[in-house]
Design an enzyme around this catalytic site. Structure first.
Site, short mmCIF file in Angstrom:
data_model
loop_
_atom_site.label_atom_id
_atom_site.label_comp_id
_atom_site.label_asym_id
_atom_site.label_seq_id
_atom_site.Cartn_x
_atom_site.Cartn_y
_atom_site.Cartn_z
N SER A 38 16.77 -13.53 2.46
CA SER A 38 16.33 -12.24 2.87
C SER A 38 17.62 -11.20 2.74
O SER A 38 17.36 -9.93 2.45
CB SER A 38 15.95 -12.06 4.30
OG SER A 38 14.96 -12.69 4.77
N LYS B 211 8.53 -22.66 -2.88
CA LYS B 211 8.41 -23.48 -1.73
C LYS B 211 7.23 -24.21 -1.25
O LYS B 211 6.03 -23.61 -1.50
CB LYS B 211 8.98 -22.64 -0.40
CG LYS B 211 10.27 -22.39 -0.53
CD LYS B 211 10.57 -21.42 0.68
CE LYS B 211 11.80 -20.91 0.98
NZ LYS B 211 13.17 -21.91 0.91
#
Length: 336
Positions: free
Chosen positions: A276, A119
């Site tokens: 997550s 990212k």
């Protein structure tokens, strides 16, 4: 989808990107050039889109180290996304979230054989330059990290590495595609373990696609839509003709169970990103395998049921109720 329609669809997308590239070149010839532009090799649209197409029905998992990346590879993930912190931890830590350490990204690249992504902050051109320099396979210009430019995204046409961007609705997706994104993902609300926002975003995107398709013969309607979205008319026409987002579109944001993944595929996703939901759970290895199984065989309820049996709700990550978040705590509103 059989091979012939798939090739025709890919050629349509390729031709559209070539037309956009020609428009970009005409602007450059007219003198519209960024003063700080760094010369970069430009990958062909067919290569970028072809690579992304190979990820369909797959799972890309967020990881922070080599050990997690190896778990993802063993589970059957089609790729990993390397971060400094998982989205849940980014949310809890606050402060400024930046690109992961290049050294860690390179360690992951050396340790596994599946594609490695990373990212960058929205608008941070040079973070993207560095990721391309070390050879990542995909760059995510992500709202999970702290944006450096609230008004402009990276000009992705300057890179040979494909980009993925998030979107909450179709206009946002088409703007990112017009900037050169080779892949779109729903934004959802990352780090919450709550898939509700991803569902809302996917329904909004494909509800708008169906509306465009219903008006594909109405030139004035399409022209007005392009004007409102601030995108080229050609990308709107292509979307209307194809009856889908013109590039591969993954679901992301709050996916935590095999059932979540299968549901997003049922809504029209080409694959899923899981942040997550795997490595903040108590059973990451089993959960990773189960989500891969449910994504690949989403249209087989028996297989999805077997995948769901592989995990326990008691081991799932502790979720966050999105309704309890303040407006300034929402990540999805960054970079529209």
């Amino acid at each position: 989808m059989s091979i012939v329609p798939a090739v025709v669809e890919l050629e349509k997308i390729r031709d559209f990107f070539y037309r956009l590239a020609e428009a970009r070149d005409r602007l450059r010839e007219a003198g519209f050039r960024h003063p700080a532009e760094v010369p970069l090799a430009v990958g062909t649209p067919l290569v970028k889109l072809g690579f992304i197409a190979m990820l369909r029905r797959g799972v890309i998992m967020d990881v922070t180290n080599v050990e997690q990346a190896q778990v993802a590879e063993e589970a059957g993930a089609v790729g990993v996304m390397v971060l400094d912190k998982l989205p849940y931890d980014v949310r809890k830590a606050g402060g400024v979230a930046r690109m992961a350490d290049l050294k860690i990204i390179e360690e992951v690249m050396d340790a596994i054989t599946i594609p490695v992504s990373a990212k960058v902050r929205i608008g941070h051109f040079y973070e993207a330059v560095l990721l391309e320099q070390i050879g990542v396979d995909l760059i995510d210009e992500s709202e999970v990290l702290t944006p450096v430019d609230e008004q402009h995204h990276i000009n992705k046409w300057l890179f040979k590495t494909p980009f993925v961007n998030g979107a909450r609705e179709l206009c946002e997706a088409l703007r990112r595609i017009s900037e050169g994104a080779s892949m779109i993902r729903s934004k959802g609300e990352a780090g919450t373990g709550n898939v509700a926002e991803a569902v809302k975003h996917f329904k909004a995107i494909y509800g708008a696609v169906r509306d465009l398709t219903a008006h594909r013969d109405d030139e004035e309607y399409l022209r007005d839509y392009a004007r409102r979205c601030q995108v080229p008319l050609e990308v709107v026409k292509l979307t209307a003709d194809m009856g889908r987002v013109p590039v591969i579109t993954f679901a992301a944001g709050g996916i935590a169970t095999p059932a979540d993944a299968a549901f997003m595929m049922w809504l029209g996703a080409d694959g899923v990103f899981v942040g997550s939901g795997i490595f903040k759970s108590q059973d990451p290895e089993r959960r990773a395998e189960a989500i891969v199984l449910a994504t690949a065989y989403w249209d087989d309820p028996e297989a999805v049921a077997e995948a769901q049996k592989m995990v326990s709700e008691k081991a799932s990550m502790m979720g966050i109720d999105i309704r309890a978040l303040k407006p300034e705590e929402l990540l999805q509103t960054r970079g529209v």
